[in-house]
Write a protein that holds these residues in place. Structure first.
Motif, PDB file in Angstrom:
ATOM      1  N   LEU A   6      14.359 -12.189  -9.511  1.00  0.00           N
ATOM      2  CA  LEU A   6      13.788 -12.071  -8.195  1.00  0.00           C
ATOM      3  C   LEU A   6      15.086 -12.071  -7.121  1.00  0.00           C
ATOM      4  O   LEU A   6      15.791 -12.921  -7.264  1.00  0.00           O
ATOM      5  CB  LEU A   6      12.774 -13.112  -7.817  1.00  0.00           C
ATOM      6  N   PHE A   7      15.187 -10.890  -6.451  1.00  0.00           N
ATOM      7  CA  PHE A   7      16.318 -10.993  -5.491  1.00  0.00           C
ATOM      8  C   PHE A   7      15.802 -10.757  -4.227  1.00  0.00           C
ATOM      9  O   PHE A   7      14.724  -9.782  -3.857  1.00  0.00           O
ATOM     10  CB  PHE A   7      17.172  -9.688  -6.034  1.00  0.00           C
ATOM     11  N   ASN A   8      16.230 -11.450  -3.217  1.00  0.00           N
ATOM     12  CA  ASN A   8      15.809 -11.517  -1.610  1.00  0.00           C
ATOM     13  C   ASN A   8      16.913 -10.319  -1.128  1.00  0.00           C
ATOM     14  O   ASN A   8      17.923 -10.538  -0.705  1.00  0.00           O
ATOM     15  CB  ASN A   8      16.097 -12.629  -1.011  1.00  0.00           C
ATOM     16  N   LYS A   9      16.256  -9.110  -1.458  1.00  0.00           N
ATOM     17  CA  LYS A   9      17.079  -7.912  -0.729  1.00  0.00           C
ATOM     18  C   LYS A   9      17.642  -8.184   0.803  1.00  0.00           C
ATOM     19  O   LYS A   9      16.635  -8.132   1.575  1.00  0.00           O
ATOM     20  CB  LYS A   9      16.404  -6.706  -1.377  1.00  0.00           C
ATOM     21  N   PRO A  10      18.808  -8.007   1.074  1.00  0.00           N
ATOM     22  CA  PRO A  10      19.123  -8.230   2.659  1.00  0.00           C
ATOM     23  C   PRO A  10      18.880  -6.500   3.468  1.00  0.00           C
ATOM     24  O   PRO A  10      19.081  -5.841   2.510  1.00  0.00           O
ATOM     25  CB  PRO A  10      20.770  -8.444   2.561  1.00  0.00           C
ATOM     26  N   TRP A  11      18.724  -6.869   4.733  1.00  0.00           N
ATOM     27  CA  TRP A  11      18.773  -5.725   5.410  1.00  0.00           C
ATOM     28  C   TRP A  11      20.105  -5.041   5.206  1.00  0.00           C
ATOM     29  O   TRP A  11      21.032  -5.580   4.893  1.00  0.00           O
ATOM     30  CB  TRP A  11      18.715  -6.291   6.870  1.00  0.00           C
ATOM     31  N   GLY A  12      19.985  -3.475   5.276  1.00  0.00           N
ATOM     32  CA  GLY A  12      21.131  -2.642   4.874  1.00  0.00           C
ATOM     33  C   GLY A  12      21.679  -2.446   3.491  1.00  0.00           C
ATOM     34  O   GLY A  12      22.577  -1.655   3.660  1.00  0.00           O
ATOM     35  N   VAL A  13      20.826  -2.828   2.644  1.00  0.00           N
ATOM     36  CA  VAL A  13      21.343  -2.853   1.083  1.00  0.00           C
ATOM     37  C   VAL A  13      20.251  -1.852   0.559  1.00  0.00           C
ATOM     38  O   VAL A  13      19.000  -1.886   0.775  1.00  0.00           O
ATOM     39  CB  VAL A  13      21.128  -4.235   0.659  1.00  0.00           C
ATOM     40  N   LEU A  44      12.574  -1.298  -1.588  1.00  0.00           N
ATOM     41  CA  LEU A  44      12.555  -1.350  -0.211  1.00  0.00           C
ATOM     42  C   LEU A  44      13.547  -0.442   0.480  1.00  0.00           C
ATOM     43  O   LEU A  44      14.663  -0.223  -0.025  1.00  0.00           O
ATOM     44  CB  LEU A  44      12.784  -3.015  -0.091  1.00  0.00           C
ATOM     45  N   ASP A  45      13.196  -0.066   1.451  1.00  0.00           N
ATOM     46  CA  ASP A  45      13.860   0.820   2.378  1.00  0.00           C
ATOM     47  C   ASP A  45      15.173  -0.110   2.802  1.00  0.00           C
ATOM     48  O   ASP A  45      15.291  -1.157   2.776  1.00  0.00           O
ATOM     49  CB  ASP A  45      13.117   1.244   3.854  1.00  0.00           C
ATOM     50  N   ARG A  46      16.241   0.644   3.221  1.00  0.00           N
ATOM     51  CA  ARG A  46      17.673   0.242   3.385  1.00  0.00           C
ATOM     52  C   ARG A  46      17.405  -0.630   4.677  1.00  0.00           C
ATOM     53  O   ARG A  46      17.914  -1.733   4.681  1.00  0.00           O
ATOM     54  CB  ARG A  46      18.455   1.393   3.864  1.00  0.00           C
ATOM     55  N   ASP A  47      16.390  -0.236   5.636  1.00  0.00           N
ATOM     56  CA  ASP A  47      16.415  -1.297   6.811  1.00  0.00           C
ATOM     57  C   ASP A  47      15.348  -2.170   6.513  1.00  0.00           C
ATOM     58  O   ASP A  47      14.784  -2.835   7.587  1.00  0.00           O
ATOM     59  CB  ASP A  47      16.155  -0.296   8.102  1.00  0.00           C
ATOM     60  N   HIS A  69      -1.127   2.583 -11.861  1.00  0.00           N
ATOM     61  CA  HIS A  69      -1.586   1.046 -12.085  1.00  0.00           C
ATOM     62  C   HIS A  69      -2.002   0.241 -10.764  1.00  0.00           C
ATOM     63  O   HIS A  69      -2.568  -0.743 -10.974  1.00  0.00           O
ATOM     64  CB  HIS A  69      -0.098   0.173 -12.594  1.00  0.00           C
ATOM     65  N   LYS A  70      -1.814   0.915  -9.530  1.00  0.00           N
ATOM     66  CA  LYS A  70      -2.611   0.180  -8.369  1.00  0.00           C
ATOM     67  C   LYS A  70      -1.991  -1.300  -7.995  1.00  0.00           C
ATOM     68  O   LYS A  70      -2.939  -1.856  -7.575  1.00  0.00           O
ATOM     69  CB  LYS A  70      -4.160   0.786  -8.273  1.00  0.00           C
ATOM     70  N   MET A  71      -1.015  -1.489  -8.654  1.00  0.00           N
ATOM     71  CA  MET A  71      -0.569  -2.902  -8.545  1.00  0.00           C
ATOM     72  C   MET A  71      -0.281  -3.299  -6.686  1.00  0.00           C
ATOM     73  O   MET A  71       0.251  -2.245  -6.227  1.00  0.00           O
ATOM     74  CB  MET A  71       0.685  -3.222  -9.183  1.00  0.00           C
ATOM     75  N   PRO A  72      -1.063  -4.239  -6.218  1.00  0.00           N
ATOM     76  CA  PRO A  72      -1.031  -4.664  -4.881  1.00  0.00           C
ATOM     77  C   PRO A  72       0.424  -5.176  -4.540  1.00  0.00           C
ATOM     78  O   PRO A  72       1.100  -5.741  -5.413  1.00  0.00           O
ATOM     79  CB  PRO A  72      -1.986  -5.544  -4.546  1.00  0.00           C
ATOM     80  N   LYS A  73       0.898  -4.850  -3.469  1.00  0.00           N
ATOM     81  CA  LYS A  73       2.163  -5.213  -3.015  1.00  0.00           C
ATOM     82  C   LYS A  73       1.927  -5.202  -1.470  1.00  0.00           C
ATOM     83  O   LYS A  73       1.480  -4.627  -0.657  1.00  0.00           O
ATOM     84  CB  LYS A  73       3.548  -4.111  -2.937  1.00  0.00           C
ATOM     85  N   THR A  74       2.408  -6.688  -1.172  1.00  0.00           N
ATOM     86  CA  THR A  74       2.142  -7.070   0.324  1.00  0.00           C
ATOM     87  C   THR A  74       3.343  -7.225   1.174  1.00  0.00           C
ATOM     88  O   THR A  74       4.451  -7.659   0.634  1.00  0.00           O
ATOM     89  CB  THR A  74       1.422  -8.539   0.228  1.00  0.00           C
ATOM     90  N   TYR A  75       3.462  -6.539   2.496  1.00  0.00           N
ATOM     91  CA  TYR A  75       4.509  -6.675   3.253  1.00  0.00           C
ATOM     92  C   TYR A  75       4.291  -7.299   4.536  1.00  0.00           C
ATOM     93  O   TYR A  75       2.783  -7.156   5.062  1.00  0.00           O
ATOM     94  CB  TYR A  75       4.768  -5.273   3.641  1.00  0.00           C
ATOM     95  N   LEU A  76       5.130  -8.009   5.121  1.00  0.00           N
ATOM     96  CA  LEU A  76       5.022  -8.454   6.706  1.00  0.00           C
ATOM     97  C   LEU A  76       5.707  -7.265   7.313  1.00  0.00           C
ATOM     98  O   LEU A  76       7.083  -7.070   6.958  1.00  0.00           O
ATOM     99  CB  LEU A  76       5.604  -9.812   6.669  1.00  0.00           C
ATOM    100  N   ALA A  77       5.113  -6.633   8.482  1.00  0.00           N
ATOM    101  CA  ALA A  77       5.967  -5.712   9.024  1.00  0.00           C
ATOM    102  C   ALA A  77       5.887  -6.114  10.796  1.00  0.00           C
ATOM    103  O   ALA A  77       4.707  -6.418  11.101  1.00  0.00           O
ATOM    104  CB  ALA A  77       5.349  -4.370   8.723  1.00  0.00           C
TER     105      ALA A  77
END
Length: 140
Positions: A6-13, A44-47, A69-77
């Protein structure tokens, strides 16, 4: 046994281990993860920033990332302005993008979430109000 990271991908990566096709080097997962044989399950997008799952189990990776597979993925935007009921209803029905229609999403307005410090900071513009939504999709 499958290995999960589990990796918390930073912005810009970039959500990949190599960067091809650009003259200047950009940050990739290889700048943070030195474990052979694991690959991201989704992207996740680079930004964008947030949870990225990596695994060495190809079947699990496909289950997480494949649209079938229709696996749900939740985003805060963070969005510009305050989305009205019509905009949220459109997301709930599915919208048409350049590559075709999306599946219906689950969406709701939320207050600003408590997030980790970010560099650069989450955008703040004095003249353009913004708000937050929680969006759950079942795309790949």
């Amino acid at each position: 046994m499958a290995r999960l990271i589990l990796f918390n991908k930073p912005w810009g990566v970039l959500s990949q281990f190599t960067d091809r096709g650009t003259p200047e080097a950009r940050a990739t997962l290889s700048d943070y993860i030195d474990i052979p044989g694991v690959y991201p399950a989704g992207r996740l997008d680079r930004d964008s920033e947030g949870l990225l799952i990596l695994t060495d189990d190809g079947a699990l990776q496909a289950r997480i990332s494949s649209p079938k597979h229709k696996m749900p993925k939740t985003y805060l935007a963070q969005v510009e302005g305050e989305p009205d009921d019509a905009a949220l209803a459109a997301l709930r029905r599915g919208v048409t993008l350049n590559d075709g229609p999306t599946r219906p999403a689950t969406v709701r307005r939320i207050g600003p979430p408590k997030l980790w410090d970010r560099d650069p900071p989450v955008r703040y513009r004095k003249s353009v109000p913004d708000s937050w939504i929680e969006l759950t999709i079942t795309e790949g």
